[in-house]
Design an enzyme around this catalytic site. Structure first.
Site, PDB file in Angstrom:
ATOM      1  N   CYS A  21      58.298  76.257 -21.526  1.00  0.00           N
ATOM      2  CA  CYS A  21      57.517  76.927 -20.486  1.00  0.00           C
ATOM      3  C   CYS A  21      56.252  76.104 -20.296  1.00  0.00           C
ATOM      4  CB  CYS A  21      57.172  78.358 -20.899  1.00  0.00           C
ATOM      5  SG  CYS A  21      55.895  79.097 -19.849  1.00  0.00           S
ATOM      6  N   GLU A  32      61.799  62.561 -18.560  1.00  0.00           N
ATOM      7  CA  GLU A  32      62.567  63.135 -17.445  1.00  0.00           C
ATOM      8  C   GLU A  32      62.128  64.567 -17.112  1.00  0.00           C
ATOM      9  OE1 GLU A  32      66.676  60.543 -18.095  1.00  0.00           O
ATOM     10  OE2 GLU A  32      66.635  62.658 -18.692  1.00  0.00           O
ATOM     11  N   CYS A  75      60.018  78.252 -15.077  1.00  0.00           N
ATOM     12  CA  CYS A  75      60.109  79.401 -15.977  1.00  0.00           C
ATOM     13  C   CYS A  75      59.579  80.617 -15.222  1.00  0.00           C
ATOM     14  CB  CYS A  75      59.294  79.128 -17.237  1.00  0.00           C
ATOM     15  SG  CYS A  75      59.105  80.543 -18.345  1.00  0.00           S
ATOM     16  N   CYS A 134      53.876  82.530 -16.810  1.00  0.00           N
ATOM     17  CA  CYS A 134      54.039  81.808 -15.543  1.00  0.00           C
ATOM     18  C   CYS A 134      53.608  82.671 -14.366  1.00  0.00           C
ATOM     19  CB  CYS A 134      55.491  81.373 -15.376  1.00  0.00           C
ATOM     20  SG  CYS A 134      55.964  80.026 -16.472  1.00  0.00           S
ATOM     21  N   GLU A 137      65.836  53.338 -17.834  1.00  0.00           N
ATOM     22  CA  GLU A 137      67.114  53.730 -18.430  1.00  0.00           C
ATOM     23  C   GLU A 137      68.239  53.508 -17.431  1.00  0.00           C
ATOM     24  OE1 GLU A 137      67.619  57.639 -20.047  1.00  0.00           O
ATOM     25  OE2 GLU A 137      65.599  57.704 -20.874  1.00  0.00           O
ATOM     26  N   TRP A 157      78.080  62.784 -19.822  1.00  0.00           N
ATOM     27  CA  TRP A 157      77.775  64.134 -19.347  1.00  0.00           C
ATOM     28  C   TRP A 157      78.508  64.521 -18.064  1.00  0.00           C
ATOM     29  CZ3 TRP A 157      75.733  62.761 -14.734  1.00  0.00           C
ATOM     30  CH2 TRP A 157      75.047  61.534 -14.659  1.00  0.00           C
ATOM     31  N   GLU A 161      74.979  63.126 -27.427  1.00  0.00           N
ATOM     32  CA  GLU A 161      75.185  61.926 -26.615  1.00  0.00           C
ATOM     33  C   GLU A 161      75.890  60.801 -27.376  1.00  0.00           C
ATOM     34  OE1 GLU A 161      72.032  61.672 -23.204  1.00  0.00           O
ATOM     35  OE2 GLU A 161      70.940  61.781 -25.104  1.00  0.00           O
TER      36      GLU A 161
END
Length: 673
Positions: free
Chosen positions: A118, A153, A161, A166, A312, A320, A360
Site C-alpha cells: 500500500c 517495475e 490500494c 488510501c 531488462e 510468465w 522465475e
C-alpha cells in the site's frame, strides 16, 4: 546536479540482474570470471534483498553485499545498486499488516509474492526511507557505483490500494488538486445519479458497488494511485541525491507492456535522472520485433529523445506467459541491437545466472541451467563482443520521421466501463498504426498531445478518446502551419474529467478535421463494412462506423453498405498550409497502409520501397558521427542501399553502395564524413 548517464561507464551497458544471495559464496568468483569472459560492464544488485540486508527491525547485515560489490569492482564491473523497497521483509508485515494492499472488493493481499504494497501506508514509507538511507550512507561514494536503481517495475503487479489509509490520502490529494469539494462535484458530474458530496470526508475510493460507478472518480483514482507511487519514488530519489551526490537515480519502466498500463510514464520521465526500461516479447503470434521497436521508440520518447538504457530483457524464453518459446538462434542479438538502434545505451538482461528455485526458475538467463556449453551462453559472449565494438555510438540520438500521439490518461478513461463498444481497444489501434508505419520504414517518435510537434511532417493519432482543449488547439495550429495529421475514430470526445466536450463530436477535433459526427454506430462481432474510393477501389472495416457530416472536409472514401452506407468513411481537410485526415472505421493492415500512403504524400515523405519487409533501417547520429543500423528479421539475405559509404563496425569491413545483411543478421555502419 546528478549525472544523466551511468557514472564511470565508458562502454555500452552489458550485463544483467545479479542475485548472488541465491548462490553459495564459492559461486561468486566463478560468476565474475564468466562476466569478464562475456564482456559484462554492469550488473544490477540488491533489488530484492531487503530481508537479507535488514533481517530484523533496525538490525543490518551488509557484509555479504560489501564482499559482492568489492569483488565486482576489483574486476572492473560497474554496479547499478537497487533499493530493495519492492519487497519488504516478512517481519515488516508482521508488525504492520495494514501495509498489505486491499482490493476494490475489500480483500487484503497476503505476504508471499512481490510488490504487495500500500503506497499510502506511512509505516512502509518510513521503512523504505530507512533502508534507502542506510544503503546511501554505506555505498554512496563506492567507486563501483554507477547508478541507483529505486524499487522495481512500479505498478506491477499492484498499483492501486483501496484501504482506509488510501481513502484518507485520496481525500487530501483531491483537496490539493481541486481546492473545494464543489470543484470535485463539478469535475465528476455528481449531479448524475444523485452522487453529490457535501465534504471531502464523504469521498471514498471507487470500491466495488452494485453497478458502474462514477467514471470521473475512477479516472482520478488512477491518477492518484500513479501519483502516490511517484511520491514514494521521489522520496527515495531525494535521499539518494542528498547522500550520494552526482550518481544518477532511476527506476525501471515497462513503457509498452499492457501489464503496466497504470503508470503515466510522461510524468515519470521527468522525475528520473536517466530513463531505463524493461521489455519482454509477447509471443502471441504477432511479429514480436515490431512490438520491440515500438517499446524502444516509446522509451526514447519518454526520455525526451535522449539516450536511455534497456535494463531488462530476456536471453531466450520467459516464464510468465501461457506458452514460453525459446528465442531462435541469433534472435537475442537482433533483439538487443534493435533496442540499441532506437536509442538504448546498452542491453541488460534478467538475469545473470538462472535461478534453481522460486517463481522465475524457468526464466532464461545469461548463464542458463545448462551452463557455458550451451547456445545461449555462446550467443551471450558473442553479443558482448558486438556491443564492445559499438562503444562509439554512446551519446548519439536516434533520428525519427513521424510522431504518434500517446497518452496514458486517455487509455485509462477509454477503458472504463460502459463505452460504446468493448471491441474498440485503444492499444490495438496504437499497435496497428505503429505496425503500418514500421512497414513503411518510418521511424517513430511518440509525443504527448500537448507537445511541440512542429518538427514532424506527419503526426498520427491512433486513439485519443480523452483530449484536452489545449491538445485540440495544438493539433489545429500544427496543421495550419503545414503539418499533416491522421486521426482515427473515437478521438477528441471527452475532456480531462471524462466529460463530453460541448457540442457535436469529435469535440476537441471538430475544427481541425472539418467535420462533425452525428452518431457512433459500432458493429457487432463478425460484422464488417465495405468502403469505396472515387476510383472504385474497395477496402474493408470492422468494429466501428460513424455518421460523419463534412463541414469543410472532402470525402475520400465512402461507406458502401451497413447503416452508414453513403456517408463518408475517410475524409481529408485542407486547413491553412496543412492537411488533416480522418478515418471513422477500423481499417486492417491494407487499409492503414493505403491511408498512411496518402498522408505521407501530403507530408512529402518519400516512399522507401527499396527496403524489404521486416528489414529495419534506423539511424543514430551525434558528435561521434552518424550510424546506420540494418536489422534483417527474415530468413533471406538482403541488401540495403547506402547513401554514404562507411565502415561496418561488427565485421570491420568497408561498405558502399549496397550493404549486404545476411539472413537474421545485424549490421551497423559508421558513415564517413
Amino acid at each position: 546536479m546528478p549525472e544523466t548517464t551511468p557514472r564511470g561507464l565508458t562502454r555500452l551497458a552489458f550485463g544483467g540482474d545479479y542475485n548472488p544471495e541465491q548462490w553459495p559464496e564459492s559461486v561468486w568468483h566463478e560468476d565474475v570470471r564468466l562476466m569478464r569472459e562475456a564482456g559484462v560492464t554492469m550488473v544490477s544488485v540488491g533489488i530484492f534483498s531487503w530481508a537479507l540486508l535488514e533481517p530484523s527491525p533496525g538490525v543490518y547485515d551488509f557484509g555479504w553485499l560489501d564482499r559482492v560489490i568489492d569483488l565486482l569492482h576489483e574486476n572492473g564491473i560497474r554496479v547499478d545498486l537497487g533499493t530493495p523497497t519492492v519487497c519488504p521483509p516478512v517481519w515488516f508485515y508482521r508488525e504492520h499488516p495494514e501495509a498489505l494492499p486491499v482490493t476494490a472488493d475489500g480483500v487484503r493481499h497476503e505476504f508471499g509474492s512481490r510488490a504487495a504494497i500500500c503506497h499510502s501506508n506511512a509505516d512502509y514509507r518510513a521503512a523504505a526511507a530507512g533502508i534507502t538511507t542506510q544503503l546511501a550512507e554505506r555505498y554512496g561514494d563506492h567507486p563501483a557505483l554507477t547508478m541507483w536503481h529505486v524499487h522495481n517495475e512500479y505498478g506491477v503487479p499492484v498499483s492501486a490500494c483501496y484501504c482506509d489509509s488510501c481513502a484518507a490520502h485520496f481525500r487530501r490529494w483531491l483537496e490539493t488538486t481541486y481546492g473545494t469539494v464543489g470543484a470535485v462535484n463539478e469535475a465528476w458530474g455528481t449531479a448524475f445519479w444523485g452522487q453529490r458530496y457535501a465534504s471531502f470526508e464523504d469521498i471514498n475510493p471507487p470500491r466495488t458497488s452494485p453497478t458502474v460507478g462514477n467514471p470521473g472518480q475512477a479516472l482520478d483514482y488512477k491518477r492518484f494511485a500513479d501519483a502516490t507511487m511517484r511520491e514514494n519514488f521521489c522520496a527515495e530519489r531525494d535521499i539518494l541525491h542528498r547522500l550520494s551526490p552526482g550518481v544518477p537515480v532511476t527506476t525501471n519502466f515497462m513503457t509498452a507492456l499492457s501489464q503496466c498500463d497504470s503508470v503515466d510514464y510522461w510524468a515519470w520521465g521527468r522525475e528520473v535522472d536517466l530513463v531505463t526500461n524493461d521489455h519482454y516479447l509477447i509471443t502471441d503470434g504477432r511479429r514480436t520485433h515490431v512490438n520491440l521497436a515500438m517499446a524502444a521508440d516509446l522509451t526514447r520518447s519518454v526520455a525526451g529523445g535522449a539516450p536511455w538504457v534497456l535494463l531488462e530483457h530476456s536471453t531466450s524464453g520467459v516464464n510468465w506467459q501461457p506458452r514460453n518459446p525459446a528465442k531462435a538462434p541469433g534472435q537475442m542479438a537482433r533483439n538487443s541491437l534493435g533496442h540499441v538502434a532506437r536509442g538504448s545505451e546498452g542491453a541488460m538482461f534478467f538475469q545473470w545466472r538462472q535461478s534453481r528455485r522460486g517463481a522465475e526458475k524457468f526464466h532464461s538467463a545469461m548463464v542458463p541451467h545448462g551452463g557455458t556449453d550451451t547456445r545461449v551462453w555462446r550467443e551471450v559472449v558473442e553479443l558482448g563482443a558486438s556491443l564492445d565494438s559499438l562503444s562509439t555510438i554512446r551519446g548519439t540520438r536516434t533520428e525519427a520521421d513521424v510522431a504518434v500521439l500517446w497518452d496514458w490518461h486517455s487509455w485509462w478513461a477509454q477503458n472504463l466501463a460502459w463505452r460504446p463498444s468493448e471491441d474498440h481497444d485503444p492499444r490495438e489501434r496504437a499497435d496497428a498504426f505503429y505496425e503500418a508505419l514500421y512497414d513503411r520504414h518510418l521511424t517513430v517518435d511518440f509525443a504527448h498531445p500537448e507537445a511541440d510537434l512542429a518538427k514532424y511532417p506527419l503526426v498520427v493519432v491512433p486513439a485519443l478518446y480523452l483530449m484536452t482543449e489545449a491538445a485540440g488547439n495544438n493539433l489545429k495550429e500544427y496543421v495550419e502551419n503545414g503539418g499533416t495529421l491522421v486521426v482515427s475514430f473515437f478521438s477528441g470526445i471527452v475532456d480531462e474529467h471524462d466529460a463530453v466536450h460541448e457540442g457535436a463530436y469529435p469535440g476537441a477535433l471538430r475544427d481541425v478535421l472539418g467535420l462533425t459526427v452525428e452518431e457512433f454506430s459500432p458493429l457487432l462481432p463478425g460484422e464488417s463494412v465495405r468502403i469505396t474510393g472515387p476510383d472504385g477501389s474497395e477496402l474493408g472495416g470492422d468494429v466501428w462506423t460513424e455518421f460523419v457530416v463534412p463541414r469543410g472536409a472532402d470525402t475520400v472514401w465512402t461507406y458502401a453498405d451497413g447503416l452508414t452506407a453513403g456517408h463518408p468513411a475517410v475524409t481529408r481537410h485542407r486547413l491553412g498550409e496543412g492537411t488533416a485526415w480522418y478515418v471513422s472505421t477500423r481499417l486492417g493492415h491494407e487499409g492503414l497502409d493505403a491511408l498512411l500512403g496518402w498522408a505521407a504524400e501530403d507530408a512529402r515523405l518519400a516512399p522507401r520501397a527499396d527496403l524489404p519487409r521486416d528489414v529495419e533501417v534506423v539511424r543514430r547520429s551525434g558528435e561521434t558521427g552518424s550510424y546506420l543500423f540494418a536489422i534483417n528479421h527474415t530468413g533471406t539475405d538482403t541488401k540495403v542501399p547506402l547513401d554514404t559509404p562507411g565502415t561496418e563496425l561488427l565485421t570491420g569491413e568497408r561498405a558502399a553502395g549496397r550493404l549486404a545483411v545476411p539472413a537474421g543478421a545485424v549490421r551497423v555502419v559508421r558513415l564517413d564524413g
